[in-house]
Write a protein that holds these residues in place. Structure first.
Motif, short mmCIF file in Angstrom:
data_model
loop_
_atom_site.label_atom_id
_atom_site.label_comp_id
_atom_site.label_asym_id
_atom_site.label_seq_id
_atom_site.Cartn_x
_atom_site.Cartn_y
_atom_site.Cartn_z
N LEU A 172 -11.42 -1.06 9.21
CA LEU A 172 -10.76 -0.55 8.01
C LEU A 172 -11.18 0.89 7.74
O LEU A 172 -10.33 1.74 7.43
CB LEU A 172 -11.09 -1.43 6.80
CG LEU A 172 -10.51 -0.98 5.46
CD1 LEU A 172 -8.99 -0.90 5.53
CD2 LEU A 172 -10.94 -1.94 4.35
N VAL A 208 -2.68 0.10 5.24
CA VAL A 208 -3.38 1.28 4.72
C VAL A 208 -2.35 2.39 4.65
O VAL A 208 -1.58 2.59 5.61
CB VAL A 208 -4.54 1.69 5.64
CG1 VAL A 208 -5.28 2.89 5.08
CG2 VAL A 208 -5.49 0.52 5.85
N SER A 264 2.22 4.60 6.51
CA SER A 264 1.34 3.43 6.43
C SER A 264 1.09 2.84 7.82
O SER A 264 1.88 3.01 8.74
CB SER A 264 1.95 2.35 5.52
OG SER A 264 3.22 1.95 5.98
N ALA A 274 0.82 -1.22 0.00
CA ALA A 274 0.00 0.00 0.00
C ALA A 274 0.85 1.26 0.00
O ALA A 274 0.55 2.23 -0.71
CB ALA A 274 -0.93 -0.01 1.21
N ILE A 301 -8.62 4.06 7.56
CA ILE A 301 -8.59 4.90 6.37
C ILE A 301 -8.75 6.37 6.74
O ILE A 301 -8.02 7.24 6.25
CB ILE A 301 -9.67 4.48 5.36
CG1 ILE A 301 -9.30 3.14 4.72
CG2 ILE A 301 -9.86 5.54 4.27
CD1 ILE A 301 -10.40 2.52 3.88
N HIS A 326 -3.57 -6.18 0.93
CA HIS A 326 -3.79 -7.36 1.77
C HIS A 326 -2.82 -8.46 1.36
O HIS A 326 -2.90 -8.97 0.23
CB HIS A 326 -5.23 -7.86 1.64
CG HIS A 326 -6.27 -6.83 1.98
ND1 HIS A 326 -6.52 -6.42 3.27
CD2 HIS A 326 -7.11 -6.13 1.18
CE1 HIS A 326 -7.48 -5.51 3.26
NE2 HIS A 326 -7.85 -5.31 2.01
N SER A 358 -2.30 -6.73 6.52
CA SER A 358 -2.89 -5.71 5.66
C SER A 358 -2.25 -4.37 5.99
O SER A 358 -1.66 -4.19 7.05
CB SER A 358 -4.40 -5.63 5.87
OG SER A 358 -5.04 -6.83 5.51
N VAL A 418 -4.83 0.58 -0.05
CA VAL A 418 -5.01 -0.55 0.87
C VAL A 418 -4.43 -1.80 0.21
O VAL A 418 -4.62 -2.01 -0.99
CB VAL A 418 -6.50 -0.79 1.19
CG1 VAL A 418 -6.66 -2.00 2.11
CG2 VAL A 418 -7.12 0.45 1.82
#
Length: 249
Positions: free
Chosen positions: A223, A194, A210, A138, A227, A184, A192, A182
């Motif tokens: 999530l 972001v 991140s 990401a 974000i 995964h 994961s 994002v």
């Protein structure tokens, strides 16, 4: 030039060791694919420069402290890190996850800062100084999406095929529109991330912030929360560095 290449290969191998114990010359020679006599000569030269140390008891070789000295000098010249770090500390406390700052370097990105949450005993450990190809993760995609199209194409051309390029470009357009990325399990299975790009006053991408988390903890609500947090910090940090949306190229 060959000696420099060999010395850097040795340094990279020693840096990749999980502990400070080091490696015996026999194992190092096998990994480097160099004759013992050649390797010994290079190691002695590196020891004189402080690039390598040899344990007096085990005779194992490990990286010298000169790398830390140079690294800290470079780190100290990056004034923006000092401006960003308080924001990273605050973000790590708010989300209770590990937070990273990455810096683009050609076709790779380097992790130059990591803040771990004291309230979260389960941590995703990405080592400082780790290099990650720019098309993975990401943070890297957030940086690519914020770059001028011609620059990111130059970077991606050396990393992916023409067929993959089309798919990644479509993904980067979406990231650019929404302002965050994002991922995964792209680099480490079960995790994961972001991320958001960090811009300076010239409208240039200087890095990415991140948040790393375990995928099994990542509900839709969680999530959405991450974000929003990453978007907020991205805006605050870029503004601190003099960036305004009208500067974007």
């Amino acid at each position: 030039m060959q000696s420099i290449d060999r010395a850097m290969t040795i340094a990279k191998i020693l840096a990749s060791q999980p502990t400070e114990v080091g490696l015996p010359i026999s194992e190092l020679a096998q990994v480097c694919q160099l004759p013992l006599s050649t390797l010994h000569r290079i190691l002695q030269a590196m020891i004189k420069q402080g690039m390598v140390e040899q344990d007096e008891q085990t005779k194992y070789y490990r990286l010298g402290t000169i790398w830390l000295e140079y690294g800290l000098q470079v780190y100290d010249t990056m004034d923006y890190v000092n401006k960003i770090r308080p924001e990273l500390d605050r973000l790590a406390r708010e989300v209770e996850e590990s937070v990273y700052l990455s810096k683009p370097s050609g076709e790779e990105a380097i992790i130059i800062e990591r803040i771990d949450s004291e309230n979260n005993p389960i941590r995703i450990y990405d080592q400082l100084g780790s290099r990650i190809p720019m098309h993975i993760g990401a943070a890297n995609k957030a940086m690519l999406a914020a770059m001028p199209v011609n620059r990111r194409i130059d970077i991606l051309t050396g990393l992916v095929s023409a067929g993959e390029m089309k798919k990644i470009e479509a993904e980067l357009v979406k990231i650019s529109q929404q302002g965050y990325a994002v991922s995964h399990g792209e680099r480490t299975e079960g995790t994961s991330s972001v991320a958001v790009a960090v811009m300076n006053g010239f409208g240039e991408v200087i890095g990415a912030i991140s948040i790393g988390t375990l995928s099994f903890n990542l509900t839709e609500d969680r999530l959405d929360f991450l974000i929003q947090q990453i978007l907020d910090i991205g805006q605050r940090v870029s503004n601190k560095l003099g960036y305004r949306p009208s500067d974007r190229r």
